[in-house]
Design an enzyme around this catalytic site. Structure first.
Site, mmCIF file in Angstrom:
data_model
loop_
_atom_site.group_PDB
_atom_site.id
_atom_site.type_symbol
_atom_site.label_atom_id
_atom_site.label_comp_id
_atom_site.label_asym_id
_atom_site.label_seq_id
_atom_site.Cartn_x
_atom_site.Cartn_y
_atom_site.Cartn_z
ATOM 1 N N LYS A 35 0.826 -1.213 0.000
ATOM 2 C CA LYS A 35 0.000 0.000 0.000
ATOM 3 C C LYS A 35 0.859 1.262 0.000
ATOM 4 C CE LYS A 35 -4.324 -1.914 1.202
ATOM 5 N NZ LYS A 35 -4.985 -2.655 2.257
ATOM 6 N N LYS A 81 -4.168 -10.535 -8.206
ATOM 7 C CA LYS A 81 -5.362 -10.872 -7.421
ATOM 8 C C LYS A 81 -6.573 -10.103 -7.957
ATOM 9 C CE LYS A 81 -6.629 -8.840 -3.414
ATOM 10 N NZ LYS A 81 -6.876 -8.440 -2.031
ATOM 11 N N LYS A 131 -11.013 -4.729 -6.799
ATOM 12 C CA LYS A 131 -11.670 -3.540 -7.339
ATOM 13 C C LYS A 131 -10.644 -2.507 -7.785
ATOM 14 C CE LYS A 131 -13.875 -4.157 -3.664
ATOM 15 N NZ LYS A 131 -14.516 -4.135 -2.359
#
Ligand code: ADP
Length: 324
Positions: free
Chosen positions: A112, A192, A195
């Protein structure tokens, strides 16, 4: 007494096939055997969301998906994380026994930081401690999640060990419960399904949207022409056939290897199978969406039930830590 289950979904948008196959199928299945607690974890969503205008709507969208998939508010406790603020108090307390070095080495944190270098907030570092608080405040021993959550769960167990060592046996070490599809790959055939990568199919998509998305999926890169024989073992479309077309998947693999079917036919049959499996879910979702007042009621009732467990755990933890 039945063991407790906890799991959470972030309200960052509607659920997709990855959430469904990787986690939600187990949420539904575990309801018979366990005391299940499921939260739409809106506080967790704040760690990466920069625009929060849709947050409340997304809580409802996710709840609709969960209910349509089979979560039953008469058998499970279903609520929004922020409606039970006790969890933030446990988060503060567990933060006192969690070394910063443990959090900085978590792979999802590192990812992240790379994805949002301009928004590396304190909450993001603490994400796994908040997740541990969610699990532990409901005394959950079983946590249905996708594979990506395993490092977080390992950290929860480390926090439990440390807490129990310091303050006496309080929490059990929770175990992950994976499905047969713990890591659903996205339509790009690489990462993966997620969204944020826009490589997903929403559960609530229409049959046409689903077909269009499936047709765009990457298949075996070595198969250039219709006449080339395929390699189903490296093909993500084939992996999805394993779930949605389970009865026919061995046959499809043979046909692909012998170049009797092309990728377009294979994708068409996958789209059809996804649409067939999801048709009842989608119909239920439409019915549920017509009564938003019920959604409010479910969330309110769920929060009341969750608070009873959360308050009792919090009192125990405060006693253990010498605060009361
Ligand atoms: P997302 O990763 O889509 O933002 P969450 O982080 O809220 O969604 O995940 C909800 C649950 O779905 C978690 O248990 C997570 O492990 C699982 N999950 C998410 N994406 C996938 C995937 N591609 N394959 C398997 N499980 C997944």
């Amino acid at each position: 007494m039945k063991k407790h289950v906890f799991s959470g979904v972030r309200p960052t948008g509607r659920l997709h096939l990855g959430n469904y196959l990787g986690a939600v199928k187990n949420y539904v299945a575990l309801q018979d055997e366990y005391e299940c607690v499921y939260a739409v974890v809106d506080l967790h969503a704040l760690t990466t969301l920069e625009e929060t205008g849709k947050l409340k709507d997304n809580v409802c969208e996710v709840l609709l998906d969960l209910l349509a998939a089979g979560l039953d508010p008469t058998r499970s406790i279903i609520f929004a994380q922020s409606h039970v603020p006790e969890v933030t108090e446990l988060f503060t307390l567990l933060g006192m026994v969690t070394p910063l070095s443990w959090l900085l080495r978590v792979p999802t944190f590192k990812e992240k930081v790379k994805m949002h270098p301009h928004n590396v907030n304190y909450g993001l570092v603490g994400y796994p401690v908040l997740m541990a608080s969610d699990i532990l405040i409901y005394k959950a021993e079983v946590v249905p999640v996708g594979e990506d959550q395993l490092p977080h769960l390992e950290l929860t167990r480390e926090i439990v060990r440390r807490f129990n060592e310091h303050f006496g046996p309080t929490f059990a070490e929770p175990q992950a419960k994976l499905t047969n599809y713990p890591m659903v790959v996205g339509l790009d055939g690489r990462d993966k399904m997620s969204k944020s990568l826009n490589n997903h199919i929403e559960l609530a998509a229409t049959a046409e949207e689903t077909a269009k998305k499936v047709m765009s999926a990457v298949t075996d890169p070595a198969r250039k022409l219709r006449g080339d024989s395929g390699h189903p073992e490296v093909c993500n479309v084939y992996k999805l056939q394993g779930h949605f077309n389970n009865q026919r998947s061995a046959f499809i693999a043979d046909e692909c290897r012998e170049a009797k079917i092309g990728c377009v036919e294979c994708k068409r049959s996958l789209a059809e199978a996804i649409n067939t499996e999801l048709a009842p879910l989608r119909a239920r979702r439409t019915e549920l969406a017509a009564h938003p007042e019920n959604i409010e009621r479910i969330l309110q009732h769920g929060a009341e039930q969750a608070k009873i467990i959360a308050r009792s755990t919090l009192t125990e933890v405060k006693q253990r830590m010498g605060l009361v």
